[in-house]
Scaffold this motif. Structure first.
Motif, mmCIF file in Angstrom:
data_model
loop_
_atom_site.group_PDB
_atom_site.id
_atom_site.type_symbol
_atom_site.label_atom_id
_atom_site.label_comp_id
_atom_site.label_asym_id
_atom_site.label_seq_id
_atom_site.Cartn_x
_atom_site.Cartn_y
_atom_site.Cartn_z
ATOM 1 N N THR A 3 10.853 -18.008 0.055
ATOM 2 C CA THR A 3 11.851 -17.237 -0.674
ATOM 3 C C THR A 3 11.172 -16.438 -1.778
ATOM 4 O OG1 THR A 3 12.268 -19.146 -2.086
ATOM 5 C CG2 THR A 3 13.735 -18.836 -0.206
ATOM 6 N N GLY A 4 11.677 -15.248 -1.995
ATOM 7 C CA GLY A 4 11.138 -14.389 -3.035
ATOM 8 C C GLY A 4 9.960 -13.552 -2.595
ATOM 9 N N GLU A 5 9.754 -13.398 -1.285
ATOM 10 C CA GLU A 5 8.663 -12.560 -0.796
ATOM 11 C C GLU A 5 9.222 -11.311 -0.135
ATOM 12 O OE1 GLU A 5 5.581 -14.377 1.460
ATOM 13 O OE2 GLU A 5 5.305 -15.986 0.007
ATOM 14 N N LEU A 6 8.679 -10.161 -0.529
ATOM 15 C CA LEU A 6 9.118 -8.878 0.000
ATOM 16 C C LEU A 6 7.909 -8.071 0.447
ATOM 17 C CD1 LEU A 6 11.618 -7.790 -2.810
ATOM 18 C CD2 LEU A 6 12.189 -8.831 -0.615
ATOM 19 N N VAL A 7 8.150 -7.083 1.289
ATOM 20 C CA VAL A 7 7.129 -6.106 1.648
ATOM 21 C C VAL A 7 7.730 -4.713 1.472
ATOM 22 C CG1 VAL A 7 5.801 -7.550 3.214
ATOM 23 C CG2 VAL A 7 7.692 -6.231 4.111
ATOM 24 N N VAL A 8 6.899 -3.806 0.996
ATOM 25 C CA VAL A 8 7.281 -2.408 0.843
ATOM 26 C C VAL A 8 6.343 -1.616 1.743
ATOM 27 C CG1 VAL A 8 7.546 -0.470 -0.741
ATOM 28 C CG2 VAL A 8 8.002 -2.805 -1.537
ATOM 29 N N CYS A 9 6.901 -0.982 2.769
ATOM 30 C CA CYS A 9 6.111 -0.232 3.744
ATOM 31 C C CYS A 9 6.283 1.259 3.514
ATOM 32 C CB CYS A 9 6.565 -0.570 5.168
ATOM 33 S SG CYS A 9 6.423 -2.313 5.551
ATOM 34 N N GLY A 10 5.301 2.020 3.962
ATOM 35 C CA GLY A 10 5.385 3.477 3.892
ATOM 36 C C GLY A 10 4.615 4.087 2.751
ATOM 37 N N LEU A 11 3.779 3.306 2.079
ATOM 38 C CA LEU A 11 2.998 3.843 0.969
ATOM 39 C C LEU A 11 1.699 4.438 1.511
ATOM 40 C CD1 LEU A 11 3.490 0.845 -1.449
ATOM 41 C CD2 LEU A 11 4.555 3.091 -1.640
ATOM 42 N N PRO A 12 1.259 5.568 0.963
ATOM 43 C CA PRO A 12 0.030 6.193 1.460
ATOM 44 C C PRO A 12 -1.194 5.346 1.110
ATOM 45 C CG PRO A 12 0.848 7.361 -0.451
ATOM 46 C CD PRO A 12 1.880 6.340 -0.104
ATOM 47 N N LEU A 13 -2.275 5.559 1.845
ATOM 48 C CA LEU A 13 -3.517 4.813 1.606
ATOM 49 C C LEU A 13 -4.123 5.120 0.242
ATOM 50 C CD1 LEU A 13 -5.458 4.926 4.991
ATOM 51 C CD2 LEU A 13 -4.401 2.960 3.886
ATOM 52 N N HIS A 14 -4.090 6.375 -0.139
ATOM 53 C CA HIS A 14 -4.752 6.787 -1.375
ATOM 54 C C HIS A 14 -3.726 6.901 -2.497
ATOM 55 C CE1 HIS A 14 -8.169 7.385 1.155
ATOM 56 N NE2 HIS A 14 -7.460 8.196 1.926
ATOM 57 N N ILE A 15 -3.367 5.756 -3.039
ATOM 58 C CA ILE A 15 -2.392 5.705 -4.116
ATOM 59 C C ILE A 15 -3.151 5.342 -5.394
ATOM 60 C CG2 ILE A 15 -1.746 3.291 -3.795
ATOM 61 C CD1 ILE A 15 1.173 4.213 -4.122
ATOM 62 N N LYS A 16 -2.878 6.047 -6.472
ATOM 63 C CA LYS A 16 -3.636 5.861 -7.709
ATOM 64 C C LYS A 16 -3.089 4.725 -8.562
ATOM 65 C CE LYS A 16 -5.121 10.644 -7.780
ATOM 66 N NZ LYS A 16 -4.992 11.938 -8.385
ATOM 67 N N ASP A 17 -1.818 4.421 -8.421
ATOM 68 C CA ASP A 17 -1.215 3.366 -9.227
ATOM 69 C C ASP A 17 -1.634 1.985 -8.730
ATOM 70 O OD1 ASP A 17 0.255 5.180 -10.832
ATOM 71 O OD2 ASP A 17 1.768 5.342 -9.273
ATOM 72 N N THR A 18 -1.566 1.012 -9.628
ATOM 73 C CA THR A 18 -1.861 -0.371 -9.248
ATOM 74 C C THR A 18 -0.645 -0.946 -8.521
ATOM 75 O OG1 THR A 18 -0.955 -1.347 -11.268
ATOM 76 C CG2 THR A 18 -3.309 -0.672 -11.310
ATOM 77 N N PRO A 19 -0.827 -2.026 -7.768
ATOM 78 C CA PRO A 19 0.324 -2.660 -7.113
ATOM 79 C C PRO A 19 1.413 -3.055 -8.118
ATOM 80 C CG PRO A 19 -1.709 -3.543 -6.221
ATOM 81 C CD PRO A 19 -2.083 -2.672 -7.383
ATOM 82 N N GLY A 20 1.002 -3.549 -9.271
ATOM 83 C CA GLY A 20 1.969 -3.934 -10.301
ATOM 84 C C GLY A 20 2.781 -2.753 -10.807
ATOM 85 N N GLN A 21 2.125 -1.610 -11.005
ATOM 86 C CA GLN A 21 2.831 -0.412 -11.466
ATOM 87 C C GLN A 21 3.832 0.067 -10.415
ATOM 88 O OE1 GLN A 21 -0.737 1.907 -12.112
ATOM 89 N NE2 GLN A 21 -0.436 1.892 -14.354
ATOM 90 N N VAL A 22 3.426 0.037 -9.145
ATOM 91 C CA VAL A 22 4.331 0.461 -8.076
ATOM 92 C C VAL A 22 5.549 -0.460 -8.034
ATOM 93 C CG1 VAL A 22 4.574 0.708 -5.566
ATOM 94 C CG2 VAL A 22 2.523 1.566 -6.712
ATOM 95 N N PHE A 23 5.318 -1.765 -8.156
ATOM 96 C CA PHE A 23 6.433 -2.717 -8.162
ATOM 97 C C PHE A 23 7.364 -2.467 -9.336
ATOM 98 C CE2 PHE A 23 8.084 -6.922 -9.539
ATOM 99 C CZ PHE A 23 9.030 -7.054 -8.542
#
Length: 159
Positions: A3-23
């Protein structure tokens, strides 16, 4: 699924933000405050994925309070129903203008079951397919009973 696990699909390979910032940007876009009580201590990471047509980043979010996870999914689905797609550029200035998809993180087995159930939906054999808390549910019509799918044999009654 835990419980509490998610996935976000469709993000480009070359993303400048950190995973935390995107979340955090996703939470802002979906009106979920990161300072909310019992938010949990989410762990975020990018995982490179590839399908037949392209490679992309998938954001895995774990250790998230299940209530917050559920609210994120509900708010996301509400926007989808209103045809207000969340695009990668909405959550990262360095990203593409393509939609992202937020789902519960399922085990491979339940991913396969969900795919088979969606195939039945496309064939108009069943009307509704959804997941909640890592469990898969189907409903043949608006007035029929909700069935929880635990095994491939549970879908055999619709074939």
């Amino acid at each position: 699924m835990k419980t509490g696990e998610l996935v976000v699909c469709g993000l480009p390979l070359h993303i400048k933000d950190t995973p935390g910032q995107v979340f955090e940007n996703i939470c802002v876009r979906l009106n979920i405050g990161a300072d909310a009580p019992n938010f949990g201590s989410p762990h975020t990471q990018f995982v490179k994925t590839a399908n037949k047509s392209r490679e992309e980043n998938m954001l895995q979010i774990s250790n998230l309070n299940p209530e917050v996870s559920t609210q994120l999914i509900l708010n996301y689905r509400k926007l989808m129903k209103e045809k207000k797609w969340i695009k990668a550029k909405d959550i990262s200035g360095s990203a593409e203008d393509k939609p992202i998809y937020i789902n519960e993180r399922l085990t491979q087995y339940f991913q396969l079951l969900a795919k088979k159930a969606r195939d039945l939906k496309r064939k108009k054999v069943i009307k509704f397919v959804w997941t909640k808390g890592g469990r898969l549910f189907v409903r043949k019509t608006e007035s029929s009973n909700v069935l929880r799918i635990k095994h491939e044999n549970d879908l055999a009654i619709f074939k």
